[in-house]
Design a protein around this motif. Sequence first.
Motif, PDB file in Angstrom:
ATOM      1  N   ARG A  50       8.529  -3.917 -16.401  1.00 56.06           N
ATOM      2  CA  ARG A  50       9.018  -2.539 -16.508  1.00 56.06           C
ATOM      3  C   ARG A  50       9.887  -2.167 -15.312  1.00 56.06           C
ATOM      4  O   ARG A  50      10.895  -1.455 -15.452  1.00 56.06           O
ATOM      5  N   ALA A  51       9.487  -2.624 -14.138  1.00 53.89           N
ATOM      6  CA  ALA A  51      10.279  -2.323 -12.946  1.00 53.89           C
ATOM      7  C   ALA A  51      11.660  -2.961 -13.035  1.00 53.89           C
ATOM      8  O   ALA A  51      12.673  -2.326 -12.698  1.00 53.89           O
ATOM      9  N   VAL A  52      11.727  -4.204 -13.496  1.00 56.81           N
ATOM     10  CA  VAL A  52      13.014  -4.882 -13.651  1.00 56.81           C
ATOM     11  C   VAL A  52      13.855  -4.186 -14.713  1.00 56.81           C
ATOM     12  O   VAL A  52      15.077  -4.053 -14.567  1.00 56.81           O
ATOM     13  N   ARG A  53      13.214  -3.751 -15.790  1.00 53.74           N
ATOM     14  CA  ARG A  53      13.949  -3.060 -16.855  1.00 53.74           C
ATOM     15  C   ARG A  53      14.518  -1.733 -16.378  1.00 53.74           C
ATOM     16  O   ARG A  53      15.682  -1.403 -16.652  1.00 53.74           O
ATOM     17  N   ASP A  54      13.728  -0.963 -15.641  1.00 55.28           N
ATOM     18  CA  ASP A  54      14.156   0.375 -15.236  1.00 55.28           C
ATOM     19  C   ASP A  54      15.212   0.342 -14.143  1.00 55.28           C
ATOM     20  O   ASP A  54      16.187   1.095 -14.195  1.00 55.28           O
ATOM     21  N   ASP A  55      15.031  -0.504 -13.151  1.00 54.99           N
ATOM     22  CA  ASP A  55      15.986  -0.560 -12.041  1.00 54.99           C
ATOM     23  C   ASP A  55      15.803  -1.900 -11.335  1.00 54.99           C
ATOM     24  O   ASP A  55      14.893  -2.071 -10.533  1.00 54.99           O
TER      25      ASP A  55
ATOM     26  N   GLY B 185      10.363  -6.544  -3.734  1.00 55.63           N
ATOM     27  CA  GLY B 185       9.818  -7.889  -3.602  1.00 55.63           C
ATOM     28  C   GLY B 185       9.612  -8.623  -4.909  1.00 55.63           C
ATOM     29  O   GLY B 185       8.982  -9.690  -4.924  1.00 55.63           O
ATOM     30  N   ILE B 186      10.116  -8.098  -6.019  1.00 51.88           N
ATOM     31  CA  ILE B 186       9.961  -8.754  -7.319  1.00 51.88           C
ATOM     32  C   ILE B 186      11.092  -9.761  -7.500  1.00 51.88           C
ATOM     33  O   ILE B 186      12.269  -9.427  -7.317  1.00 51.88           O
ATOM     34  N   HIS B 187      10.737 -10.970  -7.875  1.00 54.83           N
ATOM     35  CA  HIS B 187      11.736 -12.010  -8.146  1.00 54.83           C
ATOM     36  C   HIS B 187      12.276 -11.775  -9.559  1.00 54.83           C
ATOM     37  O   HIS B 187      11.597 -12.015 -10.551  1.00 54.83           O
ATOM     38  N   LEU B 188      13.526 -11.298  -9.642  1.00 49.75           N
ATOM     39  CA  LEU B 188      14.089 -10.895 -10.929  1.00 49.75           C
ATOM     40  C   LEU B 188      14.177 -12.063 -11.897  1.00 49.75           C
ATOM     41  O   LEU B 188      13.774 -11.940 -13.073  1.00 49.75           O
ATOM     42  N   GLY B 189      14.707 -13.184 -11.431  1.00 54.02           N
ATOM     43  CA  GLY B 189      14.859 -14.327 -12.320  1.00 54.02           C
ATOM     44  C   GLY B 189      13.543 -14.829 -12.864  1.00 54.02           C
ATOM     45  O   GLY B 189      13.413 -15.118 -14.060  1.00 54.02           O
ATOM     46  N   ARG B 190      12.530 -14.921 -12.011  1.00 53.18           N
ATOM     47  CA  ARG B 190      11.218 -15.397 -12.454  1.00 53.18           C
ATOM     48  C   ARG B 190      10.616 -14.454 -13.490  1.00 53.18           C
ATOM     49  O   ARG B 190      10.055 -14.905 -14.495  1.00 53.18           O
ATOM     50  N   ALA B 191      10.714 -13.145 -13.253  1.00 53.90           N
ATOM     51  CA  ALA B 191      10.160 -12.176 -14.199  1.00 53.90           C
ATOM     52  C   ALA B 191      10.847 -12.281 -15.552  1.00 53.90           C
ATOM     53  O   ALA B 191      10.185 -12.237 -16.603  1.00 53.90           O
ATOM     54  N   ARG B 192      12.157 -12.448 -15.557  1.00 56.39           N
ATOM     55  CA  ARG B 192      12.884 -12.549 -16.823  1.00 56.39           C
ATOM     56  C   ARG B 192      12.582 -13.842 -17.555  1.00 56.39           C
ATOM     57  O   ARG B 192      12.440 -13.851 -18.786  1.00 56.39           O
ATOM     58  N   VAL B 193      12.457 -14.936 -16.829  1.00 55.99           N
ATOM     59  CA  VAL B 193      12.150 -16.218 -17.466  1.00 55.99           C
ATOM     60  C   VAL B 193      10.755 -16.189 -18.081  1.00 55.99           C
ATOM     61  O   VAL B 193      10.539 -16.688 -19.194  1.00 55.99           O
ATOM     62  N   VAL B 194       9.793 -15.605 -17.372  1.00 56.59           N
ATOM     63  CA  VAL B 194       8.434 -15.508 -17.916  1.00 56.59           C
ATOM     64  C   VAL B 194       8.429 -14.663 -19.184  1.00 56.59           C
ATOM     65  O   VAL B 194       7.785 -15.024 -20.186  1.00 56.59           O
ATOM     66  N   ALA B 195       9.150 -13.547 -19.180  1.00 54.72           N
ATOM     67  CA  ALA B 195       9.215 -12.694 -20.370  1.00 54.72           C
ATOM     68  C   ALA B 195       9.844 -13.441 -21.538  1.00 54.72           C
ATOM     69  O   ALA B 195       9.345 -13.375 -22.678  1.00 54.72           O
ATOM     70  N   PHE B 196      10.923 -14.165 -21.280  1.00 58.23           N
ATOM     71  CA  PHE B 196      11.586 -14.904 -22.357  1.00 58.23           C
ATOM     72  C   PHE B 196      10.686 -16.023 -22.879  1.00 58.23           C
ATOM     73  O   PHE B 196      10.632 -16.276 -24.089  1.00 58.23           O
ATOM     74  N   THR B 197       9.953 -16.673 -21.995  1.00 55.21           N
ATOM     75  CA  THR B 197       9.077 -17.765 -22.418  1.00 55.21           C
ATOM     76  C   THR B 197       7.927 -17.251 -23.270  1.00 55.21           C
ATOM     77  O   THR B 197       7.595 -17.846 -24.311  1.00 55.21           O
ATOM     78  N   VAL B 198       7.309 -16.158 -22.856  1.00 54.19           N
ATOM     79  CA  VAL B 198       6.217 -15.578 -23.651  1.00 54.19           C
ATOM     80  C   VAL B 198       6.721 -15.153 -25.021  1.00 54.19           C
ATOM     81  O   VAL B 198       6.079 -15.393 -26.057  1.00 54.19           O
ATOM     82  N   SER B 199       7.888 -14.532 -25.052  1.00 52.61           N
ATOM     83  CA  SER B 199       8.466 -14.110 -26.325  1.00 52.61           C
ATOM     84  C   SER B 199       8.795 -15.310 -27.208  1.00 52.61           C
ATOM     85  O   SER B 199       8.591 -15.271 -28.429  1.00 52.61           O
ATOM     86  N   ALA B 200       9.291 -16.394 -26.602  1.00 53.21           N
ATOM     87  CA  ALA B 200       9.597 -17.608 -27.365  1.00 53.21           C
ATOM     88  C   ALA B 200       8.329 -18.238 -27.932  1.00 53.21           C
ATOM     89  O   ALA B 200       8.332 -18.764 -29.051  1.00 53.21           O
TER      90      ALA B 200
END
Length: 368
Positions: A219-224, A232-247
């Motif tokens: 949610r933090a990555v999505r909002d801003d 301190g959130i790793h943007l790439g890691r958060a997005r890859v995890v989301a894409f993997t779970v969705s896949a």
Amino acid sequence: MERLRSLLGPLVRPVTSVPLARHLIVALIAFVVAMAVIGSSSQYLQTRYAEMAYFAIAAGGLTLLTGLSGQLSLGHGALMAVGAYAATLVLERTGGETLADVFVALIVAIAVCAVVGVLVGVPAARLHGPYIAGATLTLAVAVPRLANQWEFLGGEQGLQVPVPRAADLPVWIQDLVWFFTAVEIDQYSFLAYLGWLLLAITFVALANLSRSRIGRRWRAVRDDDVSAELAGIHLGRARVVAFTVSAMAAGLAGGLMAMNVRLTAPGAFTITLSLTLLAAVVLGGLGSLTGALIGAGVLAFLPHFATDLGESVGLSATQAAEVTPVVYGLVLMLVILLAPAGIVGSLRTFLARSSLTSSLGQTKEKTT
């Protein structure tokens, strides 16, 4: 009633206050109700319920990706194709005669799609907005064409999918179904029960994941994304995890779809499937698992309802099938115009406004 509530409140509140326990209770109740409904339905409706289940699993993963992490994907139909072909190849190798063969095939489908999710998610994590949609659109176009060219995948004709017969199922499953429904299990009801069982498990996992620390990062990555990175959130890691779970959810849905259709062919996984899944998520309410379930129900039942309606007014079967996309488009337009936040989102907004109006009215009465 008040006395009963006061007695049960201290006992129920500690359980329902834990998200995992609350989600498990809701999922268990929903699955028992689904078993009763499926057991009392015709084979036609049982097929539609099974279709609704695997569409809801795919839509649940997509709403987590798009609604929580803010990544727009147009390639979930391709991910379902990967899961369907992976499950089909395993079932062909094992024979698909036992329940263990089915679960092994579905686990392989989830694992293969997890790998594909990482491979696609890593480069997609560097993209933003419409560029992610364009990259996943390429995936949706390429995968069916590749499957059409490879002979071991059956080419354009596809592969037949073996499914266990009802008589081959364990006796305890047959007895359990009879206990809850008083109806003997057959191949159609078995696939519907299996689909709704896995749907309940998937939604519990996705609901808890969305409420966890990982979900808050999404949610933090999505909002801003700038503020999230500064936090301190790793943007790439958060997005890859989301894409993997969705896949992984799409892979499970694809495996179930293959077993229900009994045929895995490239024509079933065109770009239309990806766009329809996205439309179902928007229709139900972006970011809501309940909305994904409602959108999947519309996706499973509306085309057949529109076809029957067209035939009832004198259209041929071909003409009625051509009217179906028009009806689906009109329903989607009406929902967007009348409920911009989707069915669930607009309903929540209406209830919140009603509650606020009621509380303001009570406050005004007290002051006067």
